[in-house]
Design a protein around this motif. Structure first.
Motif, PDB file in Angstrom:
ATOM      1  N   PRO A  13       0.921  -1.268   0.066  1.00 35.04           N
ATOM      2  CA  PRO A  13       0.691  -0.263   0.140  1.00 35.04           C
ATOM      3  C   PRO A  13       1.182   1.437   0.021  1.00 35.04           C
ATOM      4  N   LYS A  14       0.576   2.511  -0.951  1.00 33.19           N
ATOM      5  CA  LYS A  14       1.069   3.433  -0.204  1.00 33.19           C
ATOM      6  C   LYS A  14       1.170   4.360   0.977  1.00 33.19           C
ATOM      7  N   PRO A  15       2.310   4.780   0.909  1.00 36.99           N
ATOM      8  CA  PRO A  15       1.991   5.573   2.387  1.00 36.99           C
ATOM      9  C   PRO A  15       0.913   6.681   2.991  1.00 36.99           C
ATOM     10  N   ASP A  16       1.020   8.142   1.340  1.00 31.45           N
ATOM     11  CA  ASP A  16      -0.220   8.547   1.794  1.00 31.45           C
ATOM     12  C   ASP A  16      -1.233   8.180   0.656  1.00 31.45           C
ATOM     13  N   LYS A  17      -2.049   7.580   0.412  1.00 23.39           N
ATOM     14  CA  LYS A  17      -2.739   6.925  -0.048  1.00 23.39           C
ATOM     15  C   LYS A  17      -4.187   8.731  -0.716  1.00 23.39           C
ATOM     16  N   ALA A  18      -3.966   8.997  -1.897  1.00 22.51           N
ATOM     17  CA  ALA A  18      -4.581  10.001  -2.209  1.00 22.51           C
ATOM     18  C   ALA A  18      -5.635   9.347  -1.901  1.00 22.51           C
ATOM     19  N   SER A  19      -7.088   9.635  -1.120  1.00 19.16           N
ATOM     20  CA  SER A  19      -8.580   9.302  -1.007  1.00 19.16           C
ATOM     21  C   SER A  19      -9.404   9.993  -0.403  1.00 19.16           C
ATOM     22  N   HIS A  20      -9.678  11.178  -1.264  1.00 21.39           N
ATOM     23  CA  HIS A  20     -10.197  13.042  -1.519  1.00 21.39           C
ATOM     24  C   HIS A  20     -10.549  12.909  -3.194  1.00 21.39           C
ATOM     25  N   GLN A  21     -11.696  13.076  -3.656  1.00 18.98           N
ATOM     26  CA  GLN A  21     -11.601  13.559  -4.905  1.00 18.98           C
ATOM     27  C   GLN A  21     -12.842  15.166  -4.879  1.00 18.98           C
ATOM     28  N   VAL A  22     -11.932  16.076  -5.520  1.00 11.29           N
ATOM     29  CA  VAL A  22     -13.817  16.466  -5.980  1.00 11.29           C
ATOM     30  C   VAL A  22     -14.091  16.550  -7.161  1.00 11.29           C
ATOM     31  N   MET A  23     -15.898  17.161  -7.637  1.00 10.59           N
ATOM     32  CA  MET A  23     -15.821  17.221  -8.858  1.00 10.59           C
ATOM     33  C   MET A  23     -16.482  18.450  -9.596  1.00 10.59           C
ATOM     34  N   VAL A  24     -15.873  18.959 -10.411  1.00  9.67           N
ATOM     35  CA  VAL A  24     -16.092  20.437 -11.441  1.00  9.67           C
ATOM     36  C   VAL A  24     -16.832  19.697 -12.880  1.00  9.67           C
ATOM     37  N   ARG A  25     -17.897  20.101 -12.875  1.00 12.94           N
ATOM     38  CA  ARG A  25     -18.925  20.418 -14.137  1.00 12.94           C
ATOM     39  C   ARG A  25     -18.276  21.850 -14.686  1.00 12.94           C
ATOM     40  N   PHE A  26     -18.438  21.696 -16.050  1.00 14.40           N
ATOM     41  CA  PHE A  26     -18.313  22.786 -16.564  1.00 14.40           C
ATOM     42  C   PHE A  26     -19.551  22.984 -17.935  1.00 14.40           C
ATOM     43  N   THR A  27     -19.005  24.009 -18.162  1.00 20.73           N
ATOM     44  CA  THR A  27     -20.209  23.936 -19.618  1.00 20.73           C
ATOM     45  C   THR A  27     -19.431  23.642 -20.601  1.00 20.73           C
ATOM     46  N   ASP A  28     -20.629  23.328 -21.778  1.00 19.86           N
ATOM     47  CA  ASP A  28     -19.629  22.822 -23.285  1.00 19.86           C
ATOM     48  C   ASP A  28     -19.020  23.757 -23.007  1.00 19.86           C
ATOM     49  N   GLU A  29     -18.643  25.448 -23.643  1.00 18.01           N
ATOM     50  CA  GLU A  29     -17.696  25.723 -23.413  1.00 18.01           C
ATOM     51  C   GLU A  29     -16.650  26.280 -22.924  1.00 18.01           C
ATOM     52  N   GLU A  30     -16.878  26.187 -21.688  1.00 19.05           N
ATOM     53  CA  GLU A  30     -16.043  25.795 -20.437  1.00 19.05           C
ATOM     54  C   GLU A  30     -15.051  24.636 -20.636  1.00 19.05           C
ATOM     55  N   TYR A  31     -15.938  23.099 -20.688  1.00 17.84           N
ATOM     56  CA  TYR A  31     -14.867  22.519 -20.867  1.00 17.84           C
ATOM     57  C   TYR A  31     -14.054  22.208 -22.720  1.00 17.84           C
ATOM     58  N   ALA A  32     -14.432  22.558 -23.498  1.00 21.49           N
ATOM     59  CA  ALA A  32     -13.667  22.949 -24.853  1.00 21.49           C
ATOM     60  C   ALA A  32     -12.026  23.400 -24.591  1.00 21.49           C
ATOM     61  N   ARG A  33     -12.389  24.940 -23.690  1.00 19.79           N
ATOM     62  CA  ARG A  33     -11.469  25.401 -23.303  1.00 19.79           C
ATOM     63  C   ARG A  33     -11.110  24.374 -22.955  1.00 19.79           C
ATOM     64  N   PHE A  34     -11.287  23.582 -21.641  1.00 17.17           N
ATOM     65  CA  PHE A  34     -10.436  23.413 -20.580  1.00 17.17           C
ATOM     66  C   PHE A  34      -9.498  22.027 -20.771  1.00 17.17           C
ATOM     67  N   LEU A  35     -10.316  21.177 -22.386  1.00 18.44           N
ATOM     68  CA  LEU A  35      -9.708  20.437 -23.250  1.00 18.44           C
ATOM     69  C   LEU A  35      -8.666  20.927 -24.391  1.00 18.44           C
ATOM     70  N   ALA A  36      -8.228  21.869 -24.823  1.00 19.64           N
ATOM     71  CA  ALA A  36      -8.004  22.747 -25.412  1.00 19.64           C
ATOM     72  C   ALA A  36      -6.812  22.679 -24.278  1.00 19.64           C
ATOM     73  N   MET A  37      -6.584  23.330 -23.265  1.00 21.63           N
ATOM     74  CA  MET A  37      -5.487  23.701 -22.100  1.00 21.63           C
ATOM     75  C   MET A  37      -4.580  22.372 -22.534  1.00 21.63           C
ATOM     76  N   TYR A  38      -5.896  21.664 -22.052  1.00 20.68           N
ATOM     77  CA  TYR A  38      -5.340  20.327 -21.570  1.00 20.68           C
ATOM     78  C   TYR A  38      -4.515  19.509 -22.616  1.00 20.68           C
ATOM     79  N   GLU A  39      -5.184  19.545 -24.260  1.00 18.96           N
ATOM     80  CA  GLU A  39      -4.128  18.961 -24.467  1.00 18.96           C
ATOM     81  C   GLU A  39      -3.046  19.336 -25.337  1.00 18.96           C
ATOM     82  N   GLN A  40      -1.995  21.113 -25.244  1.00 15.32           N
ATOM     83  CA  GLN A  40      -1.710  21.545 -25.387  1.00 15.32           C
ATOM     84  C   GLN A  40      -0.622  21.694 -23.924  1.00 15.32           C
ATOM     85  N   SER A  41      -0.881  21.085 -22.907  1.00 18.15           N
ATOM     86  CA  SER A  41       0.041  21.217 -21.837  1.00 18.15           C
ATOM     87  C   SER A  41       0.016  19.806 -21.938  1.00 18.15           C
TER      88      SER A  41
END
Length: 142
Positions: A13-41
């Motif tokens: 087992p990992k010593p510091d397991k990531a067990s917390h999650q956060v959910m984010v909702r995007f509009t279609d326009e925001e998601y498109a911008r997010f995907l563009a930034m993600y692909e560029q990165s």
């Protein structure tokens, strides 16, 4: 037998397991911008990208300019063609001297010389454009 732990297999087992999650909702326009930034990165996972952005990691975009690669490829092939023209030029002069009279050979050499001057002018223009291209578009070394 009492001091031994039973080996159940699997990875440790990992010593510091990531067990917390956060959910984010995007509009279609925001998601498109997010995907563009993600692909560029160029990051391999969206979660890693989001963590880096939230915790202030530097956002870098590396782009490979295909036009620059194409330009240098074509310039290299053009240089190879110039060398081929030089070889053909030498062969032509040898054949002119051996097959034609001196007067006819001189007339043909004059035409060949005019074309060579034009070719040299084009070569100078190509070099000037290449230098201008390098000054304007290639990244400067610090």
């Amino acid at each position: 037998m009492k001091g031994k732990t039973k080996n159940v297999g699997g990875k440790p087992p990992k010593p510091d397991k990531a067990s917390h999650q956060v959910m984010v909702r995007f509009t279609d326009e925001e998601y498109a911008r997010f995907l563009a930034m993600y692909e560029q990165s160029g990051v391999y996972a969206k979660a890693v990208f989001v963590k880096a952005r939230v915790f202030g990691a530097e956002f870098r975009v590396l782009k490979v300019d295909k036009t620059l690669v194409d330009y240098y490829t074509k310039l290299s092939s053009l240089h190879a063609q110039y060398r081929a023209v030089g070889v053909n030029y030498n062969q032509t002069v040898k054949e002119l001297k051996s097959r034609f009279s001196e007067k006819k050979a001189m007339a043909l050499l004059y035409k060949l010389e005019k074309m060579t001057v034009e070719l040299a002018g084009l070569s100078r223009q190509i070099l000037a454009l290449t230098h201008e291209f390098q000054q304007r578009w290639l990244p400067k070394s610090v």
